[in-house]
Design a protein around this motif. Structure first.
Motif, PDB file in Angstrom:
ATOM      1  N   PRO A 457      -8.509   1.579   9.434  1.00  0.00           N
ATOM      2  CA  PRO A 457      -9.081   2.918   9.202  1.00  0.00           C
ATOM      3  C   PRO A 457      -8.044   3.926   8.716  1.00  0.00           C
ATOM      4  CG  PRO A 457      -9.938   1.980  11.233  1.00  0.00           C
ATOM      5  CD  PRO A 457      -8.841   1.072  10.793  1.00  0.00           C
ATOM      6  N   ASP A 458      -6.829   3.905   9.307  1.00  0.00           N
ATOM      7  CA  ASP A 458      -5.776   4.837   8.874  1.00  0.00           C
ATOM      8  C   ASP A 458      -5.372   4.567   7.429  1.00  0.00           C
ATOM      9  OD1 ASP A 458      -5.759   6.016  11.372  1.00  0.00           O
ATOM     10  OD2 ASP A 458      -4.182   4.679  12.134  1.00  0.00           O
ATOM     11  N   VAL A 459      -5.303   3.300   7.084  1.00  0.00           N
ATOM     12  CA  VAL A 459      -4.917   2.947   5.716  1.00  0.00           C
ATOM     13  C   VAL A 459      -5.980   3.410   4.729  1.00  0.00           C
ATOM     14  CG1 VAL A 459      -4.522   1.008   4.144  1.00  0.00           C
ATOM     15  CG2 VAL A 459      -3.476   1.000   6.412  1.00  0.00           C
ATOM     16  N   LEU A 460      -7.254   3.243   5.087  1.00  0.00           N
ATOM     17  CA  LEU A 460      -8.336   3.621   4.187  1.00  0.00           C
ATOM     18  C   LEU A 460      -8.341   5.115   3.894  1.00  0.00           C
ATOM     19  CD1 LEU A 460     -11.253   1.379   5.521  1.00  0.00           C
ATOM     20  CD2 LEU A 460     -10.096   1.205   3.310  1.00  0.00           C
ATOM     21  N   GLU A 461      -7.914   5.914   4.851  1.00  0.00           N
ATOM     22  CA  GLU A 461      -7.870   7.358   4.631  1.00  0.00           C
ATOM     23  C   GLU A 461      -6.865   7.736   3.550  1.00  0.00           C
ATOM     24  OE1 GLU A 461      -7.181   9.513   8.185  1.00  0.00           O
ATOM     25  OE2 GLU A 461      -9.027   8.848   9.186  1.00  0.00           O
ATOM     26  N   LYS A 462      -5.837   6.905   3.368  1.00  0.00           N
ATOM     27  CA  LYS A 462      -4.806   7.199   2.363  1.00  0.00           C
ATOM     28  C   LYS A 462      -5.193   6.723   0.967  1.00  0.00           C
ATOM     29  CE  LYS A 462      -1.055   6.456   5.727  1.00  0.00           C
ATOM     30  NZ  LYS A 462       0.158   5.668   6.018  1.00  0.00           N
ATOM     31  N   ILE A 463      -6.183   5.835   0.890  1.00  0.00           N
ATOM     32  CA  ILE A 463      -6.526   5.213  -0.389  1.00  0.00           C
ATOM     33  C   ILE A 463      -7.774   5.851  -0.964  1.00  0.00           C
ATOM     34  CG2 ILE A 463      -7.190   3.048  -1.509  1.00  0.00           C
ATOM     35  CD1 ILE A 463      -5.598   1.574   0.597  1.00  0.00           C
ATOM     36  N   PRO A 464      -7.756   6.279  -2.217  1.00  0.00           N
ATOM     37  CA  PRO A 464      -8.967   6.847  -2.852  1.00  0.00           C
ATOM     38  C   PRO A 464     -10.111   5.835  -2.831  1.00  0.00           C
ATOM     39  CG  PRO A 464      -7.011   7.202  -4.222  1.00  0.00           C
ATOM     40  CD  PRO A 464      -6.615   6.272  -3.128  1.00  0.00           C
ATOM     41  N   SER A 465     -11.324   6.346  -2.773  1.00  0.00           N
ATOM     42  CA  SER A 465     -12.491   5.463  -2.703  1.00  0.00           C
ATOM     43  C   SER A 465     -12.668   4.678  -4.019  1.00  0.00           C
ATOM     44  CB  SER A 465     -13.767   6.278  -2.440  1.00  0.00           C
ATOM     45  OG  SER A 465     -13.914   7.282  -3.442  1.00  0.00           O
ATOM     46  N   SER A 466     -12.171   5.233  -5.138  1.00  0.00           N
ATOM     47  CA  SER A 466     -12.238   4.530  -6.419  1.00  0.00           C
ATOM     48  C   SER A 466     -10.849   4.502  -7.027  1.00  0.00           C
ATOM     49  CB  SER A 466     -13.224   5.234  -7.379  1.00  0.00           C
ATOM     50  OG  SER A 466     -14.512   5.250  -6.853  1.00  0.00           O
ATOM     51  N   PRO A 467     -10.003   3.638  -6.527  1.00  0.00           N
ATOM     52  CA  PRO A 467      -8.616   3.604  -7.036  1.00  0.00           C
ATOM     53  C   PRO A 467      -8.554   3.216  -8.490  1.00  0.00           C
ATOM     54  CG  PRO A 467      -9.097   1.657  -5.728  1.00  0.00           C
ATOM     55  CD  PRO A 467     -10.262   2.566  -5.565  1.00  0.00           C
ATOM     56  N   LYS A 468      -7.603   3.835  -9.183  1.00  0.00           N
ATOM     57  CA  LYS A 468      -7.379   3.481 -10.590  1.00  0.00           C
ATOM     58  C   LYS A 468      -6.758   2.092 -10.651  1.00  0.00           C
ATOM     59  CE  LYS A 468      -6.715   8.238 -12.193  1.00  0.00           C
ATOM     60  NZ  LYS A 468      -5.772   9.161 -12.868  1.00  0.00           N
ATOM     61  N   ARG A 469      -6.983   1.482 -11.776  1.00  0.00           N
ATOM     62  CA  ARG A 469      -6.425   0.130 -11.964  1.00  0.00           C
ATOM     63  C   ARG A 469      -4.903   0.192 -11.909  1.00  0.00           C
ATOM     64  NH1 ARG A 469      -7.305  -3.783 -17.218  1.00  0.00           N
ATOM     65  NH2 ARG A 469      -6.121  -5.555 -16.440  1.00  0.00           N
ATOM     66  N   VAL A 470      -4.319  -0.690 -11.144  1.00  0.00           N
ATOM     67  CA  VAL A 470      -2.867  -0.752 -11.030  1.00  0.00           C
ATOM     68  C   VAL A 470      -2.332  -1.739 -12.048  1.00  0.00           C
ATOM     69  CG1 VAL A 470      -0.919  -1.267  -9.523  1.00  0.00           C
ATOM     70  CG2 VAL A 470      -2.991  -0.203  -8.575  1.00  0.00           C
ATOM     71  N   LYS A 471      -1.433  -1.283 -12.944  1.00  0.00           N
ATOM     72  CA  LYS A 471      -0.860  -2.171 -13.945  1.00  0.00           C
ATOM     73  C   LYS A 471       0.330  -2.907 -13.356  1.00  0.00           C
ATOM     74  CE  LYS A 471      -2.291   0.444 -17.998  1.00  0.00           C
ATOM     75  NZ  LYS A 471      -1.825   1.082 -19.259  1.00  0.00           N
TER      76      LYS A 471
END
Length: 471
Positions: A457-471
């Protein structure tokens, strides 16, 4: 203007010299198409400055010489003798034997044409492989289904464009030696141990001199890759890092632009051998002074201060080192790394390592200070552990390098399918997994499977719900 055409000016003085040194039976030369070759065309080969009156001046019977005589080579020699064709060891193997180095590969030269060799091998039921070599005058028999030998017909380059040559066949050994690049590579060795040296290559080898056969400018214009071959053999042969012939360096500098016509793959093959050989760093600097870099994919204004620091630091680490590690010190940026890759066609590993080092080296000592920092870097996606170890070598962090090398990576307690069961998928799953690995590392790798799951849960709060593609 290509090399042979420039040599027309030498016709008058060259004809007399070459004619005196060519046996009567060998003066009739023919091209691969069978047409006769005029004395004027022979004269275009140029006149070497020194020619030995008696090329068969010495015999060797060293352990290195005797070591090449496998049963297969003896059988091949007997076959050529049976059909009255002369066969000799050529090129690098001769050089190595005379330096008391067991040769790795044996190249052979013969007076037989490819058609004559094929007829002989077919009659004797000897298998031939690598048909592509025939257009260059090379036939590759496989003897006793054990050993392959590349056998090349004596030849002369009659037209060149700096990359390719049109050749004609000959039975004259001196003319074949005359087309070769360096005197130390122009010798032959008979199967009785006789050294055939036409241009004092043996003397140059004993004195550790690296000089072209004849005029350096002419030899280079025949094949511009010879510029890099000069530096490679200098590293192998020379006794002193600064004992270059000034006229040779002048010819190298004059013809530097010709390297732009050579493929990146061929350049990188030579460059790798130069940088890890003797005087590698000094030779690279000499190449820079000769204005070669802009034509071989390196920065015109290289990062010389960083390169010299790198070379000094690498002395503290056990060799060998990756060639690309040295080259990375010449680069200013990631853009330089990608421009180099575009020119030299590096492997994926070499490309990514050069990019990784130029991108991360400024963080060493600031963002990355402890062993834990480098361990966490190893856990990141798309980063191989070897990249991190090479970064530590590059940065002269010997103690941290040894610690990381000794570190056994523990097994991460969570798998992706576990996170999928918690409703995570695709890119979001990967990002959560990466963050959990970093938390695990910060706990000295002590967090258990169950404890890590509580961190989601703590990690999810830091991550956007729609993360941009990571190159």
């Amino acid at each position: 203007m290509n090399g042979p055409l420039r040599l027309v000016k030498l016709t008058t003085r060259a004809i007399a010299s070459l004619t005196l040194n060519i046996p009567q039976r060998s003066r009739g030369l023919k091209t691969m198409s069978g047409r006769d070759v005029s004395p004027e065309l022979v004269a275009q080969l140029g006149k070497p400055p020194r020619m030995r009156k008696d090329p068969a001046f010495k015999k060797v019977q060293t352990p290195e010489f005797r070591s090449v005589f496998t049963p297969e080579l003896k059988e091949l020699e007997a076959l050529f003798k049976k059909y009255d064709y002369e066969l000799r060891i050529a090129g690098g193997a001769v050089r190595d034997i005379l330096m008391s180095i067991p040769p790795k590969d044996i190249d052979l030269a013969t007076t037989a044409t490819p058609e004559q060799m094929k007829a002989m091998f077919e009659k004797e039921e000897v298998r031939m492989i690598n048909a592509n070599g025939e257009k260059h005058g090379t036939i590759t028999p496989r003897i006793n289904d054990k050993e392959n030998f590349e056998v090349t017909t004596l030849r002369i380059d009659i037209r060149t464009d700096g990359r390719h040559a049109e050749v004609m066949y000959t039975t004259n050994w001196q003319l074949d030696a005359n087309r070769r690049d360096l005197t130390i590579n122009s010798m032959f060795l008979g199967f009785d141990g006789t050294v055939y040296d036409y241009f004092y290559g043996y003397d140059d080898l004993q004195e550790r001199r690296v000089v072209f056969v004849g005029e350096a400018d002419i030899r280079i214009k025949e094949d511009f890759l010879r510029i890099l071959r000069y530096f490679r053999f200098y590293g192998r042969i020379a006794k002193d890092e600064k004992n270059h012939d000034e006229a040779t360096l002048a010819a190298v500098k004059e013809n530097a632009g010709g390297l732009a016509r050579i493929s990146g793959e061929r350049i990188w093959t030579e460059l790798q051998k130069i940088v890890v050989g003797n005087y590698g760093s000094e030779l690279l600097l000499e190449m820079h002074r000769c204005n070669l870099f802009e034509h071989i994919g390196l920065p015109v204004e290289p990062n010389l201060e960083e390169f010299e620091r790198l070379c000094a630091g690498l002395e503290n680490f056990e060799k060998p080192h990756y060639p690309i590690l040295y080259i990375a010190g010449m680069l200013h940026s990631v853009d330089d790394a990608m421009a180099m890759h575009k020119r030299l066609k590096l492997s994926a590993y070499e490309r990514d390592l050069a990019r990784f080092i130029t991108q991360e080296r400024e963080k060493v000592g600031t963002d990355y200070t402890t062993l834990r920092d480098y361990q966490k870097l190893c856990l990141k996606k798309y980063i191989q552990r070897d990249y991190v170890e090479q970064l530590l070598k590059y940065s002269n962090k010997l103690e941290l390098y040894n610690q990381l090398k000794a570190w056994v990576t523990p097994d991460f307690p969570i798998r992706g399918n576990t996170l999928a069961e918690h409703g995570l998928k695709s890119k979001r799953l990967g990002l959560v997994l990466d963050e959990l690995k970093l938390l695990w590392a910060d706990s000295d790798f002590q967090l258990t499977h169950k404890e890590l799951l509580t961190k989601i849960p703590d990690v999810l709060e830091k991550i956007p719900s729609s993360p941009k593609r990571v190159k």
